[in-house]
Every structure is written in structure tokens, then in C-alpha cells.
Enzyme design. Structure first.
Site, mmCIF file in Angstrom:
data_model
loop_
_atom_site.group_PDB
_atom_site.id
_atom_site.type_symbol
_atom_site.label_atom_id
_atom_site.label_comp_id
_atom_site.label_asym_id
_atom_site.label_seq_id
_atom_site.Cartn_x
_atom_site.Cartn_y
_atom_site.Cartn_z
ATOM 1 N N HIS A 157 0.829 -1.219 0.000
ATOM 2 C CA HIS A 157 0.000 0.000 0.000
ATOM 3 C C HIS A 157 0.859 1.263 0.000
ATOM 4 O O HIS A 157 0.454 2.299 0.504
ATOM 5 C CB HIS A 157 -0.978 -0.001 1.189
ATOM 6 C CG HIS A 157 -1.997 -1.106 1.077
ATOM 7 N ND1 HIS A 157 -3.096 -1.014 0.253
ATOM 8 C CD2 HIS A 157 -2.046 -2.331 1.635
ATOM 9 C CE1 HIS A 157 -3.801 -2.141 0.346
ATOM 10 N NE2 HIS A 157 -3.174 -2.969 1.161
ATOM 11 N N THR A 158 2.036 1.143 -0.536
ATOM 12 C CA THR A 158 2.897 2.317 -0.685
ATOM 13 C C THR A 158 2.880 2.829 -2.121
ATOM 14 O O THR A 158 3.124 4.010 -2.353
ATOM 15 C CB THR A 158 4.354 1.970 -0.313
ATOM 16 O OG1 THR A 158 4.671 0.720 -0.926
ATOM 17 C CG2 THR A 158 4.544 1.858 1.180
ATOM 18 N N GLU A 199 -5.654 -0.909 -16.046
ATOM 19 C CA GLU A 199 -6.381 -1.711 -15.054
ATOM 20 C C GLU A 199 -7.402 -0.882 -14.265
ATOM 21 O O GLU A 199 -8.336 -1.433 -13.690
ATOM 22 C CB GLU A 199 -5.391 -2.435 -14.132
ATOM 23 C CG GLU A 199 -6.019 -3.646 -13.496
ATOM 24 C CD GLU A 199 -5.040 -4.665 -12.953
ATOM 25 O OE1 GLU A 199 -3.930 -4.801 -13.492
ATOM 26 O OE2 GLU A 199 -5.414 -5.334 -11.974
ATOM 27 N N ASP A 209 2.437 -3.812 -9.461
ATOM 28 C CA ASP A 209 2.235 -5.118 -10.084
ATOM 29 C C ASP A 209 2.694 -5.095 -11.536
ATOM 30 O O ASP A 209 3.298 -6.040 -12.040
ATOM 31 C CB ASP A 209 0.758 -5.515 -10.031
ATOM 32 C CG ASP A 209 0.213 -5.470 -8.616
ATOM 33 O OD1 ASP A 209 1.028 -5.384 -7.681
ATOM 34 O OD2 ASP A 209 -1.006 -5.502 -8.453
HETATM 35 P P1 NG1 Z 1 -3.291 -6.879 -5.369
HETATM 36 O O1 NG1 Z 1 -2.788 -7.635 -4.232
HETATM 37 O O2 NG1 Z 1 -2.855 -7.453 -6.671
HETATM 38 O O3 NG1 Z 1 -4.758 -6.585 -5.305
HETATM 39 C C1 NG1 Z 1 -3.122 -4.224 -4.967
HETATM 40 C C2 NG1 Z 1 -2.733 -3.166 -5.988
HETATM 41 C C3 NG1 Z 1 -1.230 -2.826 -5.891
HETATM 42 C C4 NG1 Z 1 -0.866 -2.460 -4.468
HETATM 43 C C5 NG1 Z 1 -1.319 -3.596 -3.533
HETATM 44 C C6 NG1 Z 1 -1.096 -3.286 -2.079
HETATM 45 C C7 NG1 Z 1 -3.896 -3.177 -8.150
HETATM 46 C C8 NG1 Z 1 -3.924 -3.741 -9.514
HETATM 47 N N1 NG1 Z 1 -2.948 -3.669 -7.344
HETATM 48 O O4 NG1 Z 1 -2.526 -5.439 -5.325
HETATM 49 O O5 NG1 Z 1 -0.945 -1.767 -6.779
HETATM 50 O O6 NG1 Z 1 -1.427 -1.239 -4.117
HETATM 51 O O7 NG1 Z 1 -2.723 -3.866 -3.662
HETATM 52 O O8 NG1 Z 1 0.265 -3.117 -1.813
HETATM 53 O O9 NG1 Z 1 -4.695 -2.322 -7.805
#
Ligand code: NG1
Length: 464
Positions: free
Chosen positions: A60-61, A193, A204
């Protein structure tokens, strides 16, 4: 049809583990190609692949423009494709019963498919590229495969949706000769996305595009100015494996809670900015940026931010309108909800420090120090960011105490998903057995243990 030998030679550069593994990957591509011929009556001319990722630290950074350290993993989504002479995109999946086919025309405004349909990720990719290219783009026929055990596992926090978005973005860009350097491709895919209604960050997509085998990707998520998207590939320690333990639980309200966390961080940055104009994002709440010591920064957070602030007060003060302008349309400020700005900010600020400390630890080969930082990071997402749930806690307990583990933490957004551990290679089997037995005993839920290899990022694989 591309010959088996040619395919094998091409894939040998991608899937480097051993011969048997390579043969199984070849069969997977050949299956997609057969499916393609059966469906469209012609052979595919190109293959594309994009891997999932596991985040080692830095949760969440990214959407606070801070630091992350993921690695791409050896599970990917593959497309067999052929360019079309018109603007139609037709997509099908080798698992046709599970994933219904889709088709749409590329434009700067692609209508969405049904909510939750997998085709919305390619739709988002096509729309984002059409807007970026500023010229008409041509479509493609495509067959996707993400079948287990080689596909990116879905819904467990290993970014299967990002694999799908990145591979679609790469395929459409490549077939249309839209020159997109890796970094730009990753950025476009991350914005693509957003089409499905989240406001996630770039982590990601950068991992999926720019990851390299044997390395963690340290990434500064700052998108502008000198040093934008500064990256460093840091060798993973020899003798250890990354083991991902899936809780097999995923909460349904993840998306709205995720967006709430994004909102809380933006409110926190807004409130600090009222006193310190040099703070634009939570990444700026740092020792270097403010010229303060760690304890002074910590004191500042406690002084400038209330523990929580009611939605009604945010609406009345106009802060909600200022901050929510860039949130997805589905996001609404709840007047009766207390938004916990101080602890959210504290997590982001301390997590950014932990990512940089982790990069230093791995550069020095200090695995124990890295393990301790993983543990601390987990406490922070649990207590300050509040994205853990009971099965995740059970899994973290099982993984931290299992043989060979140097550290364990929730990876990904939270509310279920996976726990990642760094485990001494010699103990991986013992570790896996111990974790799955204990998790089942404590929760009554079967887990899935995935021993990962880090892998190379997204690629076009073009038979001559
Ligand atoms: P995941 O775990 O794939 O849902 C999401 C966000 C990342 C990041 C993480 C928390 C999307 C596509 N991915 O990942 O960018 O913020 O949470 O670290 O929104």
C-alpha cells in the site's frame, strides 16, 4: 504452424529451469496454438507472456508514490495471437467453459463487458492504448491461457489480473507497432487496469514487465521529476526460496475497502499539506524530504493528523470533494464512517522506511535483517492499515514458526490472499508440510503452498 523445434528454441530462452519443465511449457503454447486454429481457422503468428508477481515488502505504498520491492514469478498468462486488418479484438480462453469468449472494437472509449468478466482487462488495455496512440489501432484474434499449474493463480494476491492486463497491453502495442519502452508499457498497463474500477498503483505492472530472474525489483513509484520510477534489481539471497502460502480466502468487499484506504491516505496527505506545503503525497512525509529525524517525523504525524475523522466532517469541510475527485465513480464517502487517517499515514511512512532498509539488507546479504523487516511490515498492515483477517493471521503464525522461515508477511492488498515467506532452501519441504497441517488444524481451511522461482518480465515471442 510454427514447428515444435522452433517453438522449443524460442521458449528455451524464457523458461530456463530444466528440460522437462521446458517440454511442458512447449505443450502449453502448442495447446493454445491448436485452440487458435480450431477457433479462427488460421495459425497464430505471435505469442506473448506476462508473469504474476509476489511483493516481498512495500504494501500500500505504491499509490502513495512510495517504495515497493516485488519480484516477478514463474507463473504467467500467455496469448497466442494474430493481427487483424480491422479494429476487432476477439478473445477466447483455452478453458472455454470457465472463461467465456469476448469481442469488441478498439476505440478510445470501449464499452465495458459484464462486471467481473475477464474480458474487461483486455478492454481496458485496448482503450488505454487507443488513447495513448492517437491513431486508429488494428485488432487481433487471440487465445489466452492461464491454466494451472503454469498460469498465474487467480484471486490469491499474485496479480493474475495484472498478468492479463499486461499481456493484453503488450500484444496490442506490439502488433500495432506502438513503440512503448518497458517502463511506459508498465505505466500504461497500470492505468489500463483502472478500467475495472480500482485505483491501484504501478507495482504489479512494473514487476510483471521489468522483473528479472533471481532478482527483487526495488522501485520508487514516483512518476515524475528527476529519478522518476527509479529502479534497482537486487539479487535474491542464494540458498533461500520464496514460498507463497495461500489462505484460500478472499473477502468480497476488497475493492471498496481498498479504495477507502486510498481515500484515507489522500485525506492524510491533504491535511498534512495544509501545514507543510512541500507534502504532496504521503511519500513526502519522510526524513529526507522534510529534513527531520525519524522521531521528529513520527511526532509530526501524531501532531498534524487526528486519529480519525468522520465522513460527515470531511464532506462539510470540502476535503472529501477535493480528495475524492480522482477516485473511481463507484467510491462514495460514508458520512457515518470514521476515517482513520493517522494510522494509515503511519503505516505508509514506516513501510517506506522498511522497503529501503530491506533493499540495504538484501544488498548486504543480511537475510535475518530482511526477515525481521518482513515481520514488522506484517504487524503494520495488521495494526495500522487493518487489512489482515483471521485466516491471514493464522497463516502468518504458521509460516513464521515453521522450520526454515526467516520472516513472513501478508502480501498484496489484504483481506485474505497470500502470505509470503523467505525460507531456507533445504527446509522448504518441511516448511510446506508444517504450514499446511497447522493452517488446516487452526482454521479448517485447506491451503495452497506455492514455491516460487523469480522470473523474467513480459515478452513477445515471435516465431520467424
Ligand atoms: P493486489 O494484491 O494485486 O490486489 C493491490 C494493488 C497494488 C498495491 C497492492 C497493495 C492493483 C492492480 N494492485 O494489489 O498496486 O497497491 O494492492 O500493496 O490495484
Amino acid at each position: 504452424m510454427v514447428s515444435v523445434d522452433d517453438l522449443r528454441a524460442l521458449l528455451a530462452r524464457v523458461y530456463v529451469h530444466d528440460d522437462d519443465y521446458l517440454s511442458r511449457q512447449c505443450e502449453r503454447y502448442a495447446e493454445a496454438a491448436r485452440h487458435f486454429v480450431g477457433l479462427y481457422g488460421e495459425e497464430p503468428t505471435h505469442f506473448y507472456r506476462a508473469p504474476g508477481r509476489v511483493n516481498l515488502i512495500g504494501e500500500h505504498t505504491d499509490y502513495n508514490l512510495g517504495y515497493v520491492m516485488p519480484t516477478a514469478i514463474d507463473r504467467d498468462v500467455v496469448i497466442a495471437a494474430r493481427p487483424r486488418e480491422d479494429d476487432l479484438i476477439r478473445g477466447a480462453n483455452v478453458e472455454g467453459r470457465r472463461f467465456e469468449p469476448f469481442e469488441f472494437r478498439i476505440s478510445q472509449s470501449v464499452p465495458s463487458g459484464p462486471v467481473g468478466h475477464w474480458g474487461n482487462y483486455p478492454r481496458g488495455a485496448a482503450q488505454r492504448l487507443a488513447r495513448a496512440a492517437k491513431r486508429p489501432l488494428l485488432g487481433m484474434d487471440a487465445v489466452f491461457t492461464g491454466t494451472q499449474p503454469y498460469g498465474t493463480p487467480m484471486g490469491v494476491g499474485l496479480s493474475s489480473s495484472t498478468s492479463l492486463t499486461v499481456v493484453s497491453t503488450l500484444a496490442i502495442a506490439h502488433l500495432n507497432e506502438v513503440a512503448a519502452a518497458d517502463q511506459h508499457l508498465a505505466e500504461l498497463a497500470s492505468q489500463a487496469e483502472w478500467y475495472v474500477g480500482t485505483r491501484g498503483g504501478v507495482m504489479d505492472h512494473f514487476a510483471s514487465v521489468l522483473g528479472r530472474g533471481g532478482h527483487a525489483l526495488f522501485l520508487d513509484c514516483l512518476p515524475e521529476g528527476p529519478g522518476r520510477y527509479r529502479m534497482d534489481l537486487i539479487p535474491l539471497p542464494p540458498g533461500y526460496r520464496l514460498v507463497v502460502c495461500s489462505t484460500n480466502v478472499r473477502h468480497e468487499n476488497t475493492r471498496s475497502e481498498f479504495n477507502t484506504r486510498v481515500f484515507e491516505c489522500r485525506v492524510a496527505a491533504y491535511m498534512i499539506r495544509e501545514h507543510l506545503t512541500q507534502v504532496r503525497h504521503l511519500r513526502d512525509v519522510s526524513e529526507e524530504h522534510l529534513g527531520l529525524s525519524r522521531s521528529e517525523v513520527d511526532a509530526l504525524i501524531a501532531e498534524l493528523l487526528p486519529e480519525s475523522i468522520l465522513g460527515a466532517d470531511l464532506i462539510e469541510s470540502g476535503i472529501a470533494a477535493e480528495v475524492a475527485a480522482d477516485m473511481p465513480a463507484s467510491f462514495e464517502v460514508d458520512s457515518g464512517r470514521p476515517y482513520r487517517v493517522r494510522q494509515r499515514c503511519r503505516h505508509v511512512v514506516t513501510e517506506n522506511r522498511r522497503v529501503r532498509d530491506s533493499a540495504d539488507a538484501l544488498r548486504k546479504g543480511d537475510v535475518e535483517a530482511f526477515g525481521r523487516l518482513m515481520d514488522e511490515a506484517h504487524s503494520s498492515v495488521r495494526d495500522d492499515y487493518e487489512v489482515s483477517i483471521l485466516p491471514v493471521e493464522a497463516m502468518v503464525a504458521a509460516a513464521s514458526e515453521a522450520p526454515g522461515s526467516v520472516g513472513a508477511r501478508l502480501t498484496g492488498a489484504g483481506w485474505g490472499g497470500c502470505v509470503v515467506s523467505m525460507v531456507a532452501e533445504a527446509k522448504v519441504e518441511e516448511f510446506s508440510r508444517s504450514v499446511s497441517e497447522r493452517y488446516l488444524r487452526d482454521t479448517g481451511i485447506e491451503s495452497e503452498i506455492i514455491v516460487c522461482n523469480s522470473a523474467t518480465g513480459a515478452q513477445a515471442i515471435v516465431p520467424a
